[in-house]
Design an enzyme around this catalytic site. Sequence first.
Site, PDB file in Angstrom:
ATOM      1  N   ARG A 116     164.577 105.889  83.739  1.00 14.98           N
ATOM      2  CA  ARG A 116     163.179 105.531  84.041  1.00 14.98           C
ATOM      3  C   ARG A 116     162.519 104.917  82.788  1.00 14.98           C
ATOM      4  NH1 ARG A 116     157.921 107.087  81.735  1.00 14.98           N
ATOM      5  NH2 ARG A 116     156.379 106.796  83.355  1.00 14.98           N
ATOM      6  N   VAL A 117     161.824 103.831  82.989  1.00 12.56           N
ATOM      7  CA  VAL A 117     161.081 103.203  81.897  1.00 12.56           C
ATOM      8  C   VAL A 117     159.603 103.216  82.259  1.00 12.56           C
ATOM      9  CG1 VAL A 117     160.679 101.035  80.640  1.00 12.56           C
ATOM     10  CG2 VAL A 117     163.020 101.727  81.225  1.00 12.56           C
ATOM     11  N   GLY A 118     158.785 103.623  81.329  1.00 13.07           N
ATOM     12  CA  GLY A 118     157.347 103.667  81.578  1.00 13.07           C
ATOM     13  C   GLY A 118     156.665 102.374  81.147  1.00 13.07           C
ATOM     14  N   ASP A 119     155.363 102.462  80.972  1.00 13.28           N
ATOM     15  CA  ASP A 119     154.584 101.289  80.566  1.00 13.28           C
ATOM     16  C   ASP A 119     154.747 100.957  79.085  1.00 13.28           C
ATOM     17  OD1 ASP A 119     153.358 103.769  79.990  1.00 13.28           O
ATOM     18  OD2 ASP A 119     151.400 102.836  79.757  1.00 13.28           O
ATOM     19  N   GLY A 157     152.578 105.973  83.253  1.00 11.88           N
ATOM     20  CA  GLY A 157     152.964 104.587  83.040  1.00 11.88           C
ATOM     21  C   GLY A 157     153.084 103.756  84.307  1.00 11.88           C
ATOM     22  N   THR A 207     152.272 109.869  73.910  1.00  9.54           N
ATOM     23  CA  THR A 207     152.560 108.495  73.524  1.00  9.54           C
ATOM     24  C   THR A 207     151.645 108.054  72.393  1.00  9.54           C
ATOM     25  OG1 THR A 207     153.334 107.938  75.704  1.00  9.54           O
ATOM     26  CG2 THR A 207     152.537 106.111  74.361  1.00  9.54           C
TER      27      THR A 207
HETATM   28  C1  SD4 Z   1     154.915 106.896  80.087  1.00 13.51           C
HETATM   29  N1  SD4 Z   1     152.760 106.220  79.293  1.00 13.51           N
HETATM   30  O1  SD4 Z   1     156.106 107.027  79.785  1.00 13.51           O
HETATM   31  C2  SD4 Z   1     153.894 107.059  78.994  1.00 13.51           C
HETATM   32  C3  SD4 Z   1     153.555 108.515  78.891  1.00 13.51           C
HETATM   33  C4  SD4 Z   1     152.374 108.854  78.064  1.00 13.51           C
HETATM   34  O2  SD4 Z   1     151.218 110.386  76.862  1.00 13.51           O
HETATM   35  O3  SD4 Z   1     151.528 108.053  77.750  1.00 13.51           O
HETATM   36  N2  SD4 Z   1     152.249 110.075  77.654  1.00 13.51           N
HETATM   37  O4  SD4 Z   1     154.540 106.688  81.229  1.00 13.51           O
END
Ligand code: SD4
Length: 341
Positions: free
Chosen positions: A230-233, A256, A202
């Site tokens: 799915r949605v992350g942070d 996330g 990320t």
């Molecule tokens: C997530 N925070 O989708 C992101 C993944 C991430 O380095 O940071 N990868 O949860």
Amino acid sequence: MLNRRKFLQFSALAAPLLTAKRSLASSFDTGNKPLVVSTWDSGMAVNAEAWKILSNKGSALDAVEAGAVHIENEINCCVGLGGYPDRDGIVTLDSCIMDHQSNCGAVAGIERIKHPVSVARKVMEKTPHVILVGAGAQQFAVENGFPLESKELSDSGKKAYEEWLKKSEYKPVINIENLPAKEGNGPFAPHFFDDGTPNHDTMGLVAMDMNGNLSGAVTTSGMAFKVHGRVGDSPIIGAGLFVDNEVGAATSSGLGEEVIRICGTHLVVEFMRQGYSPEQACKKACERIVKRDPAKAKTLQVGFLAINKKGQYGCYAIQKGFVISVKSDKENQLHQSKYLI
Ligand code: SD4
């Protein structure tokens, strides 16, 4: 796959990294304006792109968008359409952007659009909304002139997906750089792909421009082989990114779900408001995650970085291995994060 090291070799802007001096990150006063700080070592090239704007008296908002666009262009890199797909073999992207007036925009689970960060900016500037998701986000992007790209996976994404399909085991993976490659030790292990590539890709960056205004952006393909939808942070304001122009700005990388649970970057900014330095604020947010479930925290990684209005920066992570890239007129280097576990 072009992992982040290989990516850097391919980037003309990676040259500063080769000579960059590593030092332990701390929240010392850089007295810096402008300043840009970003996640991971791939941030060196991203910072260079943002710097072109900042050093020409451009806005922090334009700078963070340009930095994110730069890495989204690297089709064989980890962020953007070149990233790893979800478990249905589809690359879905998450991104957000926030400016010094608390304007913000985001897209989540967007497919076949090369520059989600620029779509996020359009959401911010052209709609009364903050987040668009999935098909609606894609439709909005196309209506605003973003081309619909091919469904094809990148070579690296395809190879990794085919490998994953052999077991099709649902184990979302996230990076912990201090574990040996392929080691599995928890619900989110292994933390490395079969080629040894860590799963941490990320791009989050925050900047302060010459006027002292703050902005930030995040762009990612998210967790590899995640459940479709799915949605992350990363696209969630207050989780993957938060900017308060009176106080500071923060962004995150790592698992996330854990960041969302504590509204991670909002928490970091609120700690800075209470007087903590950027590094102390990031540390306290990491501690909040660990406190909730110390055993689980051993199996995952989260890293935060932050800047404040004084031009100080800092970072902290749960595990060893998090690095940030820093660029100002006084420095251009990587900093290794301190860590809790
Ligand atoms: C997530 N925070 O989708 C992101 C993944 C991430 O380095 O940071 N990868 O949860």
